[in-house]
Design a protein around this motif. Structure first.
Motif, short mmCIF file in Angstrom:
data_model
loop_
_atom_site.label_atom_id
_atom_site.label_comp_id
_atom_site.label_asym_id
_atom_site.label_seq_id
_atom_site.Cartn_x
_atom_site.Cartn_y
_atom_site.Cartn_z
N VAL A 77 0.83 -1.21 0.00
CA VAL A 77 0.00 0.00 0.00
C VAL A 77 0.86 1.25 0.00
O VAL A 77 0.53 2.26 -0.64
CB VAL A 77 -0.94 -0.01 1.22
N ILE A 78 1.98 1.20 0.71
CA ILE A 78 2.87 2.36 0.81
C ILE A 78 3.79 2.45 -0.41
O ILE A 78 4.04 3.53 -0.94
CB ILE A 78 3.69 2.30 2.11
N ALA A 79 4.30 1.31 -0.87
CA ALA A 79 5.31 1.30 -1.93
C ALA A 79 4.77 1.80 -3.26
O ALA A 79 5.45 2.54 -3.98
CB ALA A 79 5.89 -0.10 -2.09
N VAL A 80 3.55 1.40 -3.62
CA VAL A 80 3.00 1.79 -4.93
C VAL A 80 2.83 3.31 -5.05
O VAL A 80 3.30 3.91 -6.02
CB VAL A 80 1.68 1.05 -5.22
N PRO A 81 2.19 3.99 -4.08
CA PRO A 81 2.11 5.45 -4.17
C PRO A 81 3.48 6.12 -4.09
O PRO A 81 3.73 7.11 -4.79
CB PRO A 81 1.24 5.84 -2.96
N LEU A 96 -4.29 1.06 -8.89
CA LEU A 96 -5.23 1.06 -7.76
C LEU A 96 -6.02 -0.24 -7.71
O LEU A 96 -6.21 -0.83 -6.63
CB LEU A 96 -6.18 2.26 -7.87
N LYS A 97 -6.50 -0.70 -8.88
CA LYS A 97 -7.26 -1.95 -8.92
C LYS A 97 -6.38 -3.13 -8.50
O LYS A 97 -6.79 -3.98 -7.71
CB LYS A 97 -7.80 -2.18 -10.33
N GLY A 98 -5.17 -3.17 -9.04
CA GLY A 98 -4.27 -4.26 -8.70
C GLY A 98 -3.86 -4.24 -7.24
O GLY A 98 -3.81 -5.28 -6.58
N MET A 99 -3.57 -3.04 -6.73
CA MET A 99 -3.17 -2.94 -5.33
C MET A 99 -4.30 -3.35 -4.40
O MET A 99 -4.10 -4.11 -3.44
CB MET A 99 -2.74 -1.49 -5.03
N ALA A 100 -5.52 -2.89 -4.68
CA ALA A 100 -6.66 -3.23 -3.83
C ALA A 100 -6.92 -4.73 -3.85
O ALA A 100 -7.13 -5.35 -2.80
CB ALA A 100 -7.90 -2.47 -4.30
N SER A 101 -6.90 -5.34 -5.03
CA SER A 101 -7.15 -6.78 -5.14
C SER A 101 -6.07 -7.58 -4.42
O SER A 101 -6.37 -8.55 -3.70
CB SER A 101 -7.21 -7.19 -6.61
N PHE A 262 -5.05 -12.15 -9.36
CA PHE A 262 -5.63 -11.16 -10.27
C PHE A 262 -5.00 -9.79 -10.03
O PHE A 262 -4.69 -9.06 -10.98
CB PHE A 262 -7.14 -11.09 -10.06
N GLY A 263 -4.80 -9.45 -8.77
CA GLY A 263 -4.17 -8.17 -8.45
C GLY A 263 -2.76 -8.07 -8.98
O GLY A 263 -2.36 -7.03 -9.53
N VAL A 264 -1.99 -9.15 -8.86
CA VAL A 264 -0.63 -9.16 -9.40
C VAL A 264 -0.66 -8.97 -10.91
O VAL A 264 0.15 -8.22 -11.48
CB VAL A 264 0.08 -10.48 -9.04
N ALA A 265 -1.60 -9.64 -11.58
CA ALA A 265 -1.71 -9.48 -13.04
C ALA A 265 -2.03 -8.03 -13.41
O ALA A 265 -1.48 -7.50 -14.39
CB ALA A 265 -2.80 -10.42 -13.57
N GLN A 266 -2.90 -7.38 -12.64
CA GLN A 266 -3.23 -5.99 -12.91
C GLN A 266 -2.02 -5.08 -12.69
O GLN A 266 -1.78 -4.14 -13.45
CB GLN A 266 -4.39 -5.54 -12.02
N LEU A 267 -1.26 -5.37 -11.64
CA LEU A 267 -0.06 -4.57 -11.37
C LEU A 267 0.98 -4.76 -12.47
O LEU A 267 1.67 -3.81 -12.85
CB LEU A 267 0.54 -4.95 -10.01
N ALA A 268 1.07 -5.98 -13.00
CA ALA A 268 2.00 -6.22 -14.11
C ALA A 268 1.54 -5.47 -15.36
O ALA A 268 2.35 -4.89 -16.09
CB ALA A 268 2.10 -7.72 -14.38
N ARG A 269 0.23 -5.48 -15.62
CA ARG A 269 -0.30 -4.72 -16.76
C ARG A 269 -0.05 -3.23 -16.58
O ARG A 269 0.32 -2.53 -17.53
CB ARG A 269 -1.80 -4.97 -16.90
N ALA A 270 -0.25 -2.75 -15.35
CA ALA A 270 -0.02 -1.33 -15.07
C ALA A 270 1.43 -0.95 -15.31
O ALA A 270 1.73 0.11 -15.86
CB ALA A 270 -0.42 -1.02 -13.63
N ARG A 271 2.34 -1.85 -14.94
CA ARG A 271 3.76 -1.59 -15.18
C ARG A 271 4.05 -1.47 -16.67
O ARG A 271 4.77 -0.56 -17.10
CB ARG A 271 4.57 -2.76 -14.59
#
Length: 290
Positions: A77-81, A96-101, A262-271
């Motif tokens: 939660v802290i690292a992403v922002p 946000l979606k990936g982090m929340a999931s 699913f959250g990890v996949a979203q974070l990878a897509r966001a990257r």
């Protein structure tokens, strides 16, 4: 009430220390080890990781593990922002979606998957066998992650598994010393365990750092997922712990694991979206109309 406040405060401090260390490591993730050793910021990151570990151990004296484990997701939660701020951009919707999931999934797993049983130590054969298996697994995962164009999540998985082994070895050394006194540190098997702790701590640090080279969020989430899962498997398989989980809770845990995935996949897509170069618009030939 005071212990609860202290526990939460310590967990927040742990998360800040780990998140800051991860951000520093991500800046130098492409450098070889020899170059890293000459960078003061790298040593600062190691010190922050050490501080986080010390604060985590301290928090166990004030609160239950059932509370402390879920709060471990605060690192993400802290690292992403923080990463977005240092890059001078806003946190994206995908992040946000990936982090929340991921956070909900990880917190759910930490609260649902609990173990019971007396604290045991690794027998000599178990310790040697565990070291052999994990060395092979980590080596294979590191090789997969080091291939050209390979996903950095392979190294994140390897780093999380290495951190989990450190925890198991630390438990064995602490309990053994507590039962037999400081003289047990001179036993060959205890020396092997201490060397294993040092080696796997270094390996885990380097692997997780390399996993940040294309982005921080997804590898950090994977490491935070693999570490407790591997530790639980080791505890149940070798340390005499038992899953205190009903069939309904197992189903919920699977759902939480899928949500975290699913959250990890979203974070990878966001990257990939953030790092993708923007294609410049074609220039108009103003002379064509003249």
């Amino acid at each position: 009430m005071a212990d609860l406040i202290i526990t939460i405060t310590l967990c927040v401090a742990v998360a800040i220390a780990y998140a800051t260390a991860a951000l520093i490591q991500a800046r130098y993730a492409n450098l070889p080890v020899a170059a890293l050793l000459r960078i003061p910021q790298f040593w600062a990151a190691l010190a922050l990781n050490g501080l986080g570990a010390a604060l985590h151990v301290t928090s166990l004296a004030f609160g239950p593990l059932s509370l402390i484990q879920p709060l471990g997701v605060l690192t993400l939660v802290i690292a992403v922002p923080f990463a977005a701020v240092t890059a001078r951009r806003r946190v994206t919707g995908l992040e946000l979606k990936g982090m929340a999931s991921t956070v909900v999934g990880l917190a759910g797993l930490a609260m649902i998957i609990t173990t019971t049983g007396t604290t045991e130590t690794l027998a000599s054969g178990e310790l040697i066998g565990l070291l052999g298996v994990i060395v092979a697994v980590v080596a294979v995962l590191a090789f997969l992650g080091n291939r050209p164009g390979a996903s950095t999540l392979w190294e994140a998985i390897a780093g999380g598994a290495a951190y989990a082994v450190c925890s198991a070895l630390c438990q064995t050394v602490v309990v053994t010393v507590g039962d037999g006194g400081a003289e047990v540190l001179l036993r060959p098997i205890t020396i092997v365990a201490v060397i294993g702790i040092a080696v796997f701590a270094v390996v885990a640090t380097l692997l997780t750092q390399r996993s940040y080279r294309n982005g921080l969020a997804a590898p950090l989430a994977v490491t935070n997922l693999v570490n407790p899962v591997t530790a639980t498997v080791i505890g149940v398989a070798l340390l005499g712990e038992h899953l205190a989980t009903t069939p309904v809770e197992i189903v919920l845990a699977i759902a939480c694991a899928l949500l975290a995935g699913f959250g990890v996949a979203q974070l990878a897509r966001a990257r990939d979206v953030v790092s993708a170069p923007t294609t410049p618009l074609p220039r108009q030939d103003v002379s064509a109309g003249t």
